[in-house]
Write a protein that holds these residues in place. Structure first.
Motif, short mmCIF file in Angstrom:
data_model
loop_
_atom_site.label_atom_id
_atom_site.label_comp_id
_atom_site.label_asym_id
_atom_site.label_seq_id
_atom_site.Cartn_x
_atom_site.Cartn_y
_atom_site.Cartn_z
N ASP A 192 10.23 25.50 106.18
CA ASP A 192 8.71 24.99 105.22
C ASP A 192 8.26 26.12 104.32
O ASP A 192 8.49 27.56 105.00
CB ASP A 192 7.59 23.93 105.92
N PRO A 193 7.49 25.74 103.57
CA PRO A 193 6.84 26.74 102.61
C PRO A 193 5.37 27.27 103.82
O PRO A 193 5.27 26.60 104.32
CB PRO A 193 6.19 25.96 101.01
N PRO A 194 5.09 28.17 103.91
CA PRO A 194 5.66 29.40 102.86
C PRO A 194 7.34 30.57 103.40
O PRO A 194 7.27 31.19 102.41
CB PRO A 194 4.89 30.75 102.36
N PHE A 195 7.53 30.66 104.37
CA PHE A 195 8.37 31.32 104.57
C PHE A 195 9.95 30.47 103.76
O PHE A 195 10.53 31.55 105.15
CB PHE A 195 7.85 30.67 106.42
N ASN A 196 9.18 30.31 103.54
CA ASN A 196 11.14 29.58 102.82
C ASN A 196 11.46 30.81 101.49
O ASN A 196 12.49 30.87 101.54
CB ASN A 196 11.71 28.63 102.97
N ASN A 197 10.29 31.71 101.67
CA ASN A 197 10.68 32.61 100.37
C ASN A 197 11.04 34.04 101.33
O ASN A 197 9.76 34.91 102.34
CB ASN A 197 8.67 32.45 100.00
N ALA A 198 11.97 34.73 101.28
CA ALA A 198 12.20 35.48 101.65
C ALA A 198 11.62 36.74 101.59
O ALA A 198 11.85 37.58 101.98
CB ALA A 198 14.23 36.04 101.11
N ASP A 199 11.20 37.03 100.47
CA ASP A 199 10.01 38.01 99.99
C ASP A 199 8.70 38.10 100.74
O ASP A 199 8.20 39.57 101.35
CB ASP A 199 10.20 38.17 98.06
N LEU A 200 8.56 37.27 100.89
CA LEU A 200 6.95 36.91 101.98
C LEU A 200 7.88 37.49 102.88
O LEU A 200 6.56 38.85 103.63
CB LEU A 200 7.04 35.59 101.22
N ARG A 201 8.60 37.11 103.59
CA ARG A 201 8.90 37.80 105.20
C ARG A 201 8.78 39.00 105.28
O ARG A 201 8.89 39.56 105.80
CB ARG A 201 10.36 36.39 105.22
N LYS A 202 9.93 39.49 104.14
CA LYS A 202 10.38 41.43 104.23
C LYS A 202 8.82 41.54 104.10
O LYS A 202 8.32 42.76 104.67
CB LYS A 202 10.96 41.46 103.08
N ALA A 203 7.41 41.38 103.21
CA ALA A 203 7.10 42.40 103.49
C ALA A 203 5.72 42.51 104.02
O ALA A 203 5.39 42.86 104.82
CB ALA A 203 5.16 41.27 102.21
#
Length: 532
Positions: free
Chosen positions: A297-308
């Motif tokens: 689910d959002p927001p953690f289906n966003n790889a850039d956020l996970r990287k940050a």
């Protein structure tokens, strides 16, 4: 002073002292009693249902598998007096020893191991460790409902001869056979759940039997008179104390009421290292502390956020806060695992300023800038270490990315209940203790649809790499595939490795035979006690 940690102890932890004074005497002499901190109470002493280290420690005393791990972790004969492996690595033949018996006097037979394996896979929804049997022939097809449990590649060729056939070679398979999931099962007796809880109904085949178990309090074992190697077991009674507070545990140890601690209180670690160096045992461990995202689910289906988020955590600073010898983790598999070349993040050696700059760039690429920020909840279970990690991570995310993170503290039972329900958390702390000395015990965590894949990671390329590794007959090629899979997992930022555990205990000078091993398993049968 750091060592002045005075904690009131619950009365239930003293009950066994009175019982021991009355019952632990033989021929007028006090029987030998080993007192062990266990870090918590076992969830279950049914080998098929056990899933926590608190249970595993006790089960290694109550049962014996085909093979055993010795004090140093090396594999040795258990119920099996000998065994052979076919040249292709697919067929194991075990010859059981003639003097292996249950505590009720019944012989341990090959059929009892067949019963255990079949029971585990039949009740796979309740058996959290059944995945360890995955190398066995027809395992997957049975789970898929395509074959009955009787088709599992385990059979009794004779009363004392057991055959196990594998789907694929697995060099680590002997280690799995030392685990509770592979312990024998006595039909008729072990069908009753009370046989795993009530001392009067307990039947095991190990060096000890269940002597007393007070709910929420002390668990005491008594040396088994029927165990085939009873003469080599020196200690008459073993008492496990389910102390969850490291400070309370240390107080008991310092007062001479405990011989081995489960861990070390963080606040006292430095002082203990200086004042009790001969009693402190700190060795590399096979365990990872990590944060899991809800990847579905959002927001953690966003790889850039996970990287940050991963790059914003300064692991070196964090382990200094804990100050217990932990090693910063930049990968999935701990160092020192047999034959594995670990993968790592490319920015591991970057200076802090550069790493933080890249973290902010990834955060911006994720679409969170100009005051926009995702709402993040970090869930963790109660405990001094988990509290410190959660506070440190929240501080770093705020410092580097400007995030405001809410903390969700849970009691242990709630934590266990919630971990499989991703709708109940966004980011949650987890840890994984390797079941055997091989990289696959970590890489298999993230197989699509796996029972332990708590973040919900799904990558067909990753699954294919693990499948190719599992089918490889070349161990070097297999290890390269596992490293490639680990690197893929890191590139996807599917989780946040925080640190690798070290095994840390205080061991009284009266205890002999405590040997370090990467799995941190120490069966009581290998200990002796020096007279006071």
């Amino acid at each position: 002073m750091a060592l002045a940690l005075l904690i009131a102890l619950p009365p239930t932890l003293c009950a066994c002292d009175r019982r021991e004074a009355m019952s632990a005497r033989q021929d007028g002499a006090a029987a030998a009693v080993l007192r062990r901190g266990n870090g918590g109470e076992p969830g279950s002493l049914d080998p098929a249902l056990a899933e926590d280290e608190h249970a595993f420690h006790v089960l290694l005393d109550l049962y014996e598998g085909l093979l055993i791990a010795q004090a140093d972790g090396s594999i040795a004969p258990g119920v099996a007096a000998s065994w052979t492996v076919s040249p292709d690595g697919l067929t194991y033949r075990f010859q059981l020893r003639d003097n292996a018996v249950w505590s009720n006097g019944a012989p341990v037979t090959a059929q009892h191991f067949v019963a255990a394996f079949r029971h585990a896979i039949q009740s796979s929804s309740q058996s959290p460790s059944v995945f360890l049997l995955a190398p066995v022939r027809n395992y997957q097809r049975i789970l898929q409902g395509k074959l009955p449990a009787t088709a599992l590649g385990v059979r009794a060729e004779a009363e004392r001869t057991l055959i196990i056939e594998l789907e694929r070679p697995a060099s680590y398979f002997p280690g799995i056979l030392t685990m509770p999931i592979a312990f024998p099962r006595l039909p008729g007796v072990h069908d009753d759940a009370a046989s795993f809880r009530q001392p009067s109904r307990f039947v095991g085949n190990g060096p000890y039997v269940l002597d007393d178990w007070q709910p929420g309090g002390t668990l005491q074992l008594r040396r088994s008179a029927t165990f085939h190697a009873a003469r080599s077991v020196a200690i008459e009674f073993v008492r496990y104390l389910p102390l969850t507070d490291p400070a309370a545990e240390f107080n008991l140890y310092r007062a001479g009421e405990l011989d081995i601690t489960a861990t070390i209180p963080p606040a006292a670690f430095t002082a203990i290292r200086a004042e009790r160096p001969d009693e402190l045992r700190v060795t590399p461990g096979l365990a990872l502390y990590y944060l899991a995202y809800d990847l579905t689910d959002p927001p953690f289906n966003n790889a850039d956020l996970r990287k940050a988020l991963s790059m914003a955590i300064d692991r070196e600073r964090l382990v200094k806060v804990l100050a217990r010898g932990e090693q910063p983790a930049y990968g999935l598999v701990p160092p020192g695992v047999n034959g594995h070349v670990p993968a790592t993040y490319p920015w591991r050696t970057a200076l802090r300023e550069e790493r933080e700059r890249q973290a902010r760039a990834a955060y911006s690429a994720a679409g969170f800038r100009d005051g926009k920020a995702p709402a993040i909840r970090l869930a963790y279970d109660a405990g001094d270490v988990h509290e410190k990690v959660a506070l440190a991570v929240r501080s770093m995310w705020r410092e580097v990315l400007g995030l405001d993170v809410s903390l969700q503290r849970m009691e242990w039972k709630m934590f266990l209940d919630m971990r499989n329900d991703r709708s109940a958390w966004q980011v949650m702390r987890f840890s994984w203790v390797g079941d055997y000395d091989d990289a696959s015990t970590f890489t298999d965590l993230f197989i699509s649809g796996g029972a332990q894949n708590l973040p919900g990671y799904a990558n067909r390329r990753y699954d294919e790499l693990l499948k190719r590794a599992s089918e490889s007959h070349d161990d070097s090629a297999r290890q390269r595939l596992l490293t490639e899979a680990e690197q893929m997992l890191l590139e996807d930022y599917a989780f946040v490795p925080i640190y690798f555990y070290v095994n840390k205990h205080l061991v009284s000078e009266r205890v002999r035979g405590f040997a370090p091993n990467v799995l941190d398993r120490h069966p009581s049968r290998f200990f002796t006690l020096r007279e006071r």
